[in-house]
Design a protein around this motif. Structure first.
Motif, short mmCIF file in Angstrom:
data_model
loop_
_atom_site.label_atom_id
_atom_site.label_comp_id
_atom_site.label_asym_id
_atom_site.label_seq_id
_atom_site.Cartn_x
_atom_site.Cartn_y
_atom_site.Cartn_z
N GLY A 27 0.78 -1.22 0.00
CA GLY A 27 0.00 0.00 0.00
C GLY A 27 0.81 1.27 0.00
N GLU A 28 2.13 1.16 0.07
CA GLU A 28 2.98 2.34 0.16
C GLU A 28 3.74 2.63 -1.13
N LEU A 29 3.71 1.71 -2.07
CA LEU A 29 4.57 1.80 -3.24
C LEU A 29 4.24 3.00 -4.12
N GLY A 30 5.30 3.62 -4.61
CA GLY A 30 5.15 4.70 -5.57
C GLY A 30 4.89 4.12 -6.95
N THR A 31 4.75 5.01 -7.93
CA THR A 31 4.38 4.57 -9.28
C THR A 31 5.42 3.66 -9.88
N ILE A 32 6.68 4.01 -9.77
CA ILE A 32 7.76 3.22 -10.38
C ILE A 32 7.85 1.85 -9.74
N ASP A 33 7.84 1.83 -8.38
CA ASP A 33 7.94 0.53 -7.69
C ASP A 33 6.72 -0.34 -7.96
N SER A 34 5.54 0.28 -8.06
CA SER A 34 4.33 -0.50 -8.36
C SER A 34 4.45 -1.17 -9.72
N ARG A 35 4.97 -0.43 -10.71
CA ARG A 35 5.13 -1.00 -12.05
C ARG A 35 6.14 -2.13 -12.05
N ARG A 36 7.22 -1.96 -11.28
CA ARG A 36 8.25 -3.01 -11.23
C ARG A 36 7.68 -4.28 -10.61
#
Length: 222
Positions: A27-36
């Motif tokens: 629930g904390e991930l930013g956009t880049i980390d979410s995509r990864r």
């Protein structure tokens, strides 16, 4: 060595790092980390990436097709077919799909130039070839039908007889009511009928006398 930007933990490789992000910081991930994480593990729906809607729809359609096929096979198509050729004879209408649910009986007499045809002979006993209309069991008196839309024209064509309301062709000879000295009578239950359109009605029990009585009589003079 990858390091978590959210909690400072270190990992030996990217795989371990991404697993940690997915499991501990979803629930904390930013956009880049979410995509990864999505690129590595998918959306996390536990459905192996299969689109549930299309799969369910496909199953429903497959079941529907199976049911329709069963109904047609067991109960028959019901409706009659178009024109066709039977024993080299053109007929205006072919029957519907043969089925055990359509089982009718009737009686018949075909007499051509003084000779009554014996439908108990082997050339007329062809139930495997003509399931919709035939004789069986060596009985040439009782006809059977196993389909809807069996016209008199079609029934006679299965026996090698080409019949219209005023002519009969059998064994290479055509008899016409218009010919001098020739009389052609085509009746069902004593009434003249049009063979191309008249659909036979048979008794559903074992009392063939209650079904249609086909009578075709050809007489000639000289």
């Amino acid at each position: 060595m990858p390091e978590c930007n959210y909690c400072g933990a270190s990992f030996e490789d990217d795989q371990s790092h991404l697993e940690h992000l997915r499991n501990e910081h979803e629930g904390e991930l930013g956009t880049i980390d979410s995509r990864r994480v999505e690129a590595e593990f998918g959306t996390g729906d536990d459905n192996d990436g299969l689109p549930t809607g299309p799969v369910v729809l496909g199953i429903v359609l497959a079941v529907a097709v199976a049911i329709v096929g069963y109904v047609i096979f067991v109960h028959g198509a019901g409706g009659a077919g178009g024109a066709g050729t039977v024993n080299g004879i053109d007929v205006a209408q072919t029957p519907g799909q043969p089925s055990q649910s359509e089982h009718g009986h009737g009686l018949i007499n075909v007499t051509i130039d003084g000779q009554e045809l014996d439908f108990s002979q082997s050339q007329f006993q062809r139930p495997q070839e003509f399931a919709a209309f035939h004789f069986e069991g060596g009985d040439g008196r009782v006809w059977h039908k196993h389909a809807s839309g069996v016209t008199l024209e079609y029934a006679m064509a299965t026996l090698g007889i080409d019949v219209s309301d005023d002519s009969v062709t059998f064994d290479g000879t055509t008899y016409r009511d218009s010919d001098t000295g020739t009389n052609v009578t085509v009746t069902v239950d004593g009434e003249p009928v049009g063979p191309e359109t008249y659909e036979l009605s048979g008794s559903s029990d074992q009392r063939p006398e209650q079904g249609d009585f086909i009578r075709i009589i050809v007489t000639t003079e000289g």
